[in-house]
Design a protein around this motif. Structure first.
Motif, short mmCIF file in Angstrom:
data_model
loop_
_atom_site.label_atom_id
_atom_site.label_comp_id
_atom_site.label_asym_id
_atom_site.label_seq_id
_atom_site.Cartn_x
_atom_site.Cartn_y
_atom_site.Cartn_z
N GLY A 165 0.79 -1.23 0.00
CA GLY A 165 0.00 0.00 0.00
C GLY A 165 0.81 1.27 0.00
N LEU A 166 1.86 1.34 0.82
CA LEU A 166 2.66 2.57 0.91
C LEU A 166 3.36 2.91 -0.40
N ALA A 340 -2.44 -9.10 0.74
CA ALA A 340 -1.64 -7.88 0.57
C ALA A 340 -1.90 -7.17 -0.76
N PRO A 341 -2.04 -7.89 -1.89
CA PRO A 341 -2.30 -7.16 -3.14
C PRO A 341 -3.57 -6.33 -3.10
N PHE A 342 -4.69 -6.95 -2.68
CA PHE A 342 -5.92 -6.19 -2.75
C PHE A 342 -6.08 -5.20 -1.61
N LEU A 345 -3.62 -2.30 -2.33
CA LEU A 345 -4.16 -1.40 -3.35
C LEU A 345 -5.32 -0.57 -2.80
N PHE A 346 -6.17 -1.20 -2.03
CA PHE A 346 -7.31 -0.48 -1.49
C PHE A 346 -6.86 0.61 -0.52
N LEU A 347 -5.89 0.29 0.35
CA LEU A 347 -5.37 1.30 1.27
C LEU A 347 -4.73 2.44 0.50
#
Length: 535
Positions: A165-166, A340-342, A345-347
């Motif tokens: 996310g970061l 972690a991927p979704f 990306l959402f974060l």
């Protein structure tokens, strides 16, 4: 929806698709479904073998990776790069909405299913790390039991999410990179490499991992819904009924996703947090409050003092240790990594305008505090009701399965039928939110980074996720769900490590944050350091 709208949506779907991630992800999904339908017994045997091979053989990879990601995120939280801002402008969402969406996307499916039962199971069978210190099903077993639930849903749960996310938020909002998981590797691949073979492979892997991760969550929640109905009415569900219910849930969340992030996910997330807070208050007031709080404080102390030992406990050399570690900690870590991927990306999608410190602080501080409170109160209440003999929760679990525990607990309080109904509503809406955000993320992955994938794209992936969950539940239940996510999450652990390492290296070379005193009171960055600010 009119026929014209449907046609336009399908055309938009076909035009936006990124062929490689979409085609490979679809083929892998359909191949798995076909295999399990044709050779159900063979699929079940393969899933069992995968649990041993990946869950026990690669325990070192999962445990080591997650601890490294947590330490790296902790450095960003307290270090000088915490003031780096993820894009210009004010945050798109207010604090309450942001926290609610943050929580609902990252932890909802697991925290609702395992909140009432995990601590109880650790009370029944003490984790090997503490087995020599306390006796099973004793009052003393409550402390390490609750401590392990807090550990599994504490700061470690967010390491993989932040690793994706970061950097995605940073490079998407500040360098106009596409909204794809491969963007997290921007420091290594460079802007031109984001359309190369490696980037495509990472995005494709992200699609597979995401489908496996969300299908696991969907499977647990669907099981919890079915169990609740069986517990209340006595109606048993066969394989066909199980598939029908999961497909029905899939149809339900598609209604939300059509509304989009601003309306669907945000409103449901706020609603989820409100219902959860109400049920938490009911358990705290109507349950054994003093005992629960005493156990909770002691459990937090155990979590703090044993964090590193718990983080690196593979079970090697301990009786039943490897199997227990694979079934619990490795399972959780692989689940968080598969998500972690979704979630990343959402974060990233909802964090524009916030600083690195704000995002990490929300994950490590606010999210961990909420999780700890939930597991302390709900899990502690479950143990105390069982230990005192007030309710035989373990008996119900043995008869109906793990998913029944929440209904048993809330049914034991005054007005129990109402609280049971609200718990059922919470189970449903939390799942809807997680599934909604996941289809948004898979849509981004399969459209080359579009921030608003078409409704047809998201419905397509939502139905496939529901189909996989149905198959896993029918083939092997909770065991199959655990095994599948351990397999799909393994390769992505390496991606998370590389992404976080590259991001730290980029910040050290490019960002030179000004001292806190250089930031003005309004929170805007100094002219010499664009995008850098204090919280």
């Amino acid at each position: 929806m009119s026929r014209r709208s449907v046609v336009e949506s399908i055309r938009s779907f076909r035009a936006e698709v990124d062929p490689v991630p979409f085609a490979v992800g679809s083929l892998v999904t359909f191949a798995f479904l076909a295999y399990t339908v044709i050779d159900t017994d063979g699929a079940a045997a393969a899933i069992d073998a995968a649990f041993v091979t990946f869950g026990q053989g690669l325990a070192w990879l999962y445990l080591g990776s997650v601890l490294a990601l947590v330490l790296a995120a902790g450095y960003l939280l307290v270090g000088k790069y915490g003031r780096v801002r993820l894009g210009d402008g004010e945050p798109e969402y207010g604090t309450l909405s942001y926290v609610a969406m943050f929580f609902s996307a990252g932890l909802s499916a697991g925290i609702v299913f395992f909140g009432p039962v995990e601590a109880l199971l650790h009370y029944q069978t003490v984790p090997p790390l503490f087995a020599g210190q306390v006796a099973a099903e004793s009052s003393a077993a409550a402390v390490p039991a609750v401590a392990y639930t807090v550990f599994h849903y504490g700061i470690s749960a967010w390491g993989g999410y932040l690793a994706i996310g970061l950097p995605v938020a940073y490079f998407a909002y500040r360098h106009d990179a596409p909204f794809r998981v491969s963007t997290a590797l921007y420091p290594i691949l460079g802007p031109d490499g984001l359309d190369g073979v490696v980037a495509r492979a990472v995005d494709t892997l992200a699609v597979v991992a995401t489908i496996g991760g969300i299908a696991t969550g969907l499977g647990f929640i669907a099981t919890q819904l079915l169990t609740g109905v069986t517990f209340r009415t006595g109606i048993a569900f066969g394989d066909a009924e199980t598939v029908a219910v999961i497909v029905g849930i899939t149809a339900l969340f598609t209604l939300s996703l059509v509304a989009g992030v601003g309306r669907g996910i945000r409103r449901l997330s706020v609603f989820n947090v409100g219902v959860m807070a109400l049920l938490l208050g009911v358990a705290l007031v109507a349950g054994p409050t003093t005992d629960v709080l005493n156990v909770g404080v002691a459990a937090l102390g155990t979590y703090a003092t044993s964090f590193f030992e718990m983080s690196l406990f593979t079970g090697s050399g301990v009786e039943n240790g490897p199997g227990w570690s694979a079934a619990w900690t490795v399972f959780y870590w692989s689940w968080w990594i598969a998500w972690a991927p979704f979630v990343g990306l959402f974060l990233a999608r909802i964090s524009r305008g916030r600083t690195i410190r704000s995002v990490v602080g929300t994950a490590f501080g606010t999210m961990t505090a909420v999780s700890a409170l939930w597991f302390t109160v709900i899990g502690g209440t479950s143990i105390r009701l069982q230990d005192s003999g007030a309710v035989d929760v373990l008996g119900a679990v043995g008869e109906f399965g793990d998913g029944v525990s929440g209904y048993v607990i809330f049914g034991a309080f005054p007005g129990g039928e109402l609280w049971q109904l609200l718990f059922l509503v919470l189970v449903t809406t939390f799942f809807v939110t997680s599934a909604d955000s996941s289809t948004l993320a898979v849509g981004m992955l399969t459209t080359g980074g579009s921030r608003e994938p078409s409704g047809a794209n998201r419905v397509f992936w939502g139905i496939l996720q529901g189909a996989i969950a149905s198959v896993l539940v029918v083939v092997g239940g909770a065991t199959a769900l655990r095994s599948s996510v351990i397999v799909t999450g393994a390769p992505f652990a390496v991606v998370c490590l590389v992404a976080m390492g590259g991001f730290l290296r980029w910040l050290s070379r490019v960002e030179t944050p000004a001292p806190a005193s250089d930031s003005n009171a309004s929170g805007s960055a100094s002219p010499a350091t664009p995008g850098v600010d204090d919280d």
